[in-house]
Design a protein around this motif. Sequence first.
Motif, mmCIF file in Angstrom:
data_model
loop_
_atom_site.group_PDB
_atom_site.id
_atom_site.type_symbol
_atom_site.label_atom_id
_atom_site.label_comp_id
_atom_site.label_asym_id
_atom_site.label_seq_id
_atom_site.Cartn_x
_atom_site.Cartn_y
_atom_site.Cartn_z
ATOM 1 N N LEU A 85 0.834 -1.197 0.000
ATOM 2 C CA LEU A 85 0.000 0.000 0.000
ATOM 3 C C LEU A 85 0.868 1.246 0.000
ATOM 4 C CD1 LEU A 85 -2.545 -1.034 2.791
ATOM 5 C CD2 LEU A 85 -2.657 -1.520 0.346
ATOM 6 N N ARG A 86 0.327 2.324 -0.534
ATOM 7 C CA ARG A 86 1.020 3.610 -0.514
ATOM 8 C C ARG A 86 -0.013 4.709 -0.318
ATOM 9 N NH1 ARG A 86 5.942 5.216 -1.972
ATOM 10 N NH2 ARG A 86 6.382 3.326 -3.129
ATOM 11 N N VAL A 87 0.320 5.686 0.523
ATOM 12 C CA VAL A 87 -0.529 6.859 0.744
ATOM 13 C C VAL A 87 -0.058 7.942 -0.216
ATOM 14 C CG1 VAL A 87 -1.285 8.601 2.400
ATOM 15 C CG2 VAL A 87 -0.832 6.263 3.170
ATOM 16 N N VAL A 88 -0.982 8.438 -1.019
ATOM 17 C CA VAL A 88 -0.662 9.487 -1.987
ATOM 18 C C VAL A 88 -1.747 10.554 -1.950
ATOM 19 C CG1 VAL A 88 0.630 7.970 -3.556
ATOM 20 C CG2 VAL A 88 -1.822 8.271 -3.888
ATOM 21 N N ARG A 89 -1.430 11.699 -2.527
ATOM 22 C CA ARG A 89 -2.451 12.720 -2.703
ATOM 23 C C ARG A 89 -3.426 12.232 -3.762
ATOM 24 N NH1 ARG A 89 0.459 18.281 -3.530
ATOM 25 N NH2 ARG A 89 -1.719 18.907 -3.603
ATOM 26 N N ARG A 90 -4.560 12.893 -3.879
ATOM 27 C CA ARG A 90 -5.576 12.435 -4.831
ATOM 28 C C ARG A 90 -5.095 12.448 -6.272
ATOM 29 N NH1 ARG A 90 -10.846 15.665 -3.165
ATOM 30 N NH2 ARG A 90 -9.459 17.291 -3.909
ATOM 31 N N ASN A 91 -4.078 13.266 -6.575
ATOM 32 C CA ASN A 91 -3.558 13.298 -7.938
ATOM 33 C C ASN A 91 -2.431 12.290 -8.142
ATOM 34 O OD1 ASN A 91 -1.413 14.475 -6.640
ATOM 35 N ND2 ASN A 91 -1.570 16.448 -7.685
ATOM 36 N N GLY A 92 -2.128 11.491 -7.129
ATOM 37 C CA GLY A 92 -1.120 10.448 -7.248
ATOM 38 C C GLY A 92 0.274 10.851 -6.821
ATOM 39 N N THR A 93 0.480 12.114 -6.427
ATOM 40 C CA THR A 93 1.813 12.549 -6.008
ATOM 41 C C THR A 93 2.016 12.235 -4.529
ATOM 42 O OG1 THR A 93 1.035 14.792 -5.531
ATOM 43 C CG2 THR A 93 1.927 14.371 -7.741
ATOM 44 N N ARG A 94 3.266 12.329 -4.088
ATOM 45 C CA ARG A 94 3.588 11.955 -2.717
ATOM 46 C C ARG A 94 2.992 12.920 -1.698
ATOM 47 N NH1 ARG A 94 9.450 13.948 -0.987
ATOM 48 N NH2 ARG A 94 8.659 13.156 0.961
ATOM 49 N N ALA A 97 -9.924 10.635 7.671
ATOM 50 C CA ALA A 97 -8.598 11.265 7.626
ATOM 51 C C ALA A 97 -8.145 11.464 6.182
ATOM 52 C CB ALA A 97 -7.583 10.425 8.393
ATOM 53 N N ASP A 98 -8.411 10.479 5.326
ATOM 54 C CA ASP A 98 -8.066 10.612 3.907
ATOM 55 C C ASP A 98 -8.854 11.757 3.261
ATOM 56 O OD1 ASP A 98 -6.207 8.457 3.647
ATOM 57 O OD2 ASP A 98 -7.880 7.049 3.616
ATOM 58 N N ILE A 99 -10.128 11.823 3.580
ATOM 59 C CA ILE A 99 -10.969 12.873 3.006
ATOM 60 C C ILE A 99 -10.472 14.248 3.462
ATOM 61 C CG2 ILE A 99 -13.300 13.863 3.010
ATOM 62 C CD1 ILE A 99 -14.314 10.890 3.230
ATOM 63 N N ALA A 100 -10.205 14.378 4.763
ATOM 64 C CA ALA A 100 -9.751 15.662 5.304
ATOM 65 C C ALA A 100 -8.392 16.063 4.747
ATOM 66 C CB ALA A 100 -9.696 15.595 6.834
ATOM 67 N N LEU A 134 3.466 18.143 6.240
ATOM 68 C CA LEU A 134 2.304 18.795 6.859
ATOM 69 C C LEU A 134 1.003 18.054 6.577
ATOM 70 C CD1 LEU A 134 3.117 22.597 6.443
ATOM 71 C CD2 LEU A 134 3.239 21.192 8.506
ATOM 72 N N ARG A 135 0.856 17.533 5.379
ATOM 73 C CA ARG A 135 -0.347 16.762 5.051
ATOM 74 C C ARG A 135 -0.357 15.452 5.844
ATOM 75 N NH1 ARG A 135 -3.772 17.493 0.633
ATOM 76 N NH2 ARG A 135 -2.237 18.917 -0.210
ATOM 77 N N SER A 136 0.815 14.838 5.994
ATOM 78 C CA SER A 136 0.921 13.611 6.795
ATOM 79 C C SER A 136 0.580 13.880 8.249
ATOM 80 C CB SER A 136 2.332 13.033 6.701
ATOM 81 O OG SER A 136 2.627 12.644 5.394
ATOM 82 N N LEU A 137 1.070 14.986 8.767
ATOM 83 C CA LEU A 137 0.798 15.369 10.152
ATOM 84 C C LEU A 137 -0.695 15.617 10.355
ATOM 85 C CD1 LEU A 137 2.271 16.019 12.833
ATOM 86 C CD2 LEU A 137 2.329 18.401 12.086
ATOM 87 N N PHE A 138 -1.306 16.327 9.434
ATOM 88 C CA PHE A 138 -2.748 16.592 9.505
ATOM 89 C C PHE A 138 -3.534 15.277 9.440
ATOM 90 C CE2 PHE A 138 -6.792 17.730 7.348
ATOM 91 C CZ PHE A 138 -7.328 18.506 8.364
ATOM 92 N N ARG A 139 -3.146 14.397 8.540
ATOM 93 C CA ARG A 139 -3.802 13.090 8.387
ATOM 94 C C ARG A 139 -3.714 12.298 9.688
ATOM 95 N NH1 ARG A 139 -2.734 7.745 6.287
ATOM 96 N NH2 ARG A 139 -4.416 7.109 4.894
ATOM 97 N N PHE A 140 -2.555 12.328 10.325
ATOM 98 C CA PHE A 140 -2.343 11.628 11.592
ATOM 99 C C PHE A 140 -3.298 12.155 12.659
ATOM 100 C CE2 PHE A 140 -0.321 11.453 15.768
ATOM 101 C CZ PHE A 140 -0.030 10.103 15.887
ATOM 102 N N PHE A 141 -3.388 13.479 12.796
ATOM 103 C CA PHE A 141 -4.216 14.050 13.851
ATOM 104 C C PHE A 141 -5.710 13.912 13.582
ATOM 105 C CE2 PHE A 141 -0.275 16.260 15.169
ATOM 106 C CZ PHE A 141 -0.258 15.778 16.466
#
Length: 167
Positions: free
Chosen positions: A89-98, A135-138, A102-109
């Motif tokens: 599995l890989r977590v990516v932005r909706r456009n497929g980029t890494r 978390a993915d949606i946010a 800050l986005r990872s930190l927000f996703r975590f919280f």
Amino acid sequence: MNDPWQGHYAGIVSRAGAFIIDVIVVTIATSATLFFLQALDAMVSSVPVGEVQIAAEWAAVVSMFIFLVYFVGGWSVFGRTGGEALFGLRVVRRNGTRVHFLRSLFRFFVFFPSLLLMGVGVLWIVIDKRRRTWADIAARTVVVYDWGKVPELSGSSVGPGAVDPVG
């Protein structure tokens, strides 16, 4: 590797399996860290290790810090945690980029409160057509199958009907 699932949204079973592995890894790391801190305190205080206890508040702080470093570091540096790597599995932005720090930190919280709310935020994977948690949606991320070593998914490397650049 020419896998037909490459780039497709990851389902609840593979994501749950990866999360279980991640929790085991973090639990082991937390236990080892707390034991090390306890032993260090015992050495400094010149008392047996069994007579030293780490305060519950400090144990909670250490545990949350290790969770944060493990998940946020994994997502922002590698695009995945150890458990997610085992499940491809890989977590990516909706456009497929890494996903960056800050986005990872927000996703975590956002992830852990959505897990604590009787799991509704995580079970949302079953309802959402892109298999996203709250978390993915946010955080505007998706989790896709990716067994490659490529640090980013480009538009040409995702499977048909997978990562949607606009959605």
